[in-house]
Design a protein around this motif. Structure first.
Motif, short mmCIF file in Angstrom:
data_model
loop_
_atom_site.label_atom_id
_atom_site.label_comp_id
_atom_site.label_asym_id
_atom_site.label_seq_id
_atom_site.Cartn_x
_atom_site.Cartn_y
_atom_site.Cartn_z
N GLU A 1 -40.86 -58.60 101.96
CA GLU A 1 -40.62 -59.10 103.31
C GLU A 1 -40.29 -60.59 103.31
O GLU A 1 -39.42 -61.04 104.04
N GLU A 2 -41.01 -61.36 102.49
CA GLU A 2 -40.81 -62.81 102.45
C GLU A 2 -39.40 -63.18 102.00
O GLU A 2 -38.79 -64.10 102.54
N TYR A 3 -38.88 -62.48 101.01
CA TYR A 3 -37.57 -62.80 100.47
C TYR A 3 -36.44 -61.96 101.08
O TYR A 3 -35.30 -62.07 100.66
N GLY A 4 -36.76 -61.11 102.04
CA GLY A 4 -35.74 -60.34 102.75
C GLY A 4 -35.07 -59.29 101.88
O GLY A 4 -33.86 -59.06 102.01
N ILE A 5 -35.81 -58.64 101.04
CA ILE A 5 -35.27 -57.60 100.16
C ILE A 5 -35.37 -56.28 100.90
O ILE A 5 -36.47 -55.82 101.22
#
Length: 89
Positions: free
Chosen positions: A37-41
């Motif tokens: 979620e943090e890196y938008g994967i």
């Protein structure tokens, strides 16, 4: 009678062991979900993570690498704790 008591004790110990392993697996799954979620994967697989790592700058990669090292490091035999206990002559 002794065998049934022994079997019951071992059964209870096995259930407790499985609970500890399940708890650890859930914590690690939650950590990976947070990284995705943090890196938008969007692709929730190792291949999606690898693609994102290829796109990262060196600074972002080192930060992500540090997070993984901290989360998945062994907690039992820490070498850095031993280094702090030694006094240099």
């Amino acid at each position: 009678m002794k065998n049934s008591v022994l079997k019951g004790a071992l059964g209870a110990l096995a259930v407790a062991g499985i609970a500890v392993v399940a708890k650890k697996a859930i914590q690690r799954k939650r950590f990976l979900k947070g990284v995705f979620e943090e890196y938008g994967i969007k692709e929730k697989s190792p291949f999606g993570l690898a693609d994102k790592i290829r796109e990262m700058s060196d600074e972002d990669y080192q930060q992500l690498k540090g997070k993984f090292k901290h989360e998945f490091a062994s907690k039992c035999c820490r070498r850095d704790d031993r280094k702090e206990n030694f006094v240099e002559a």
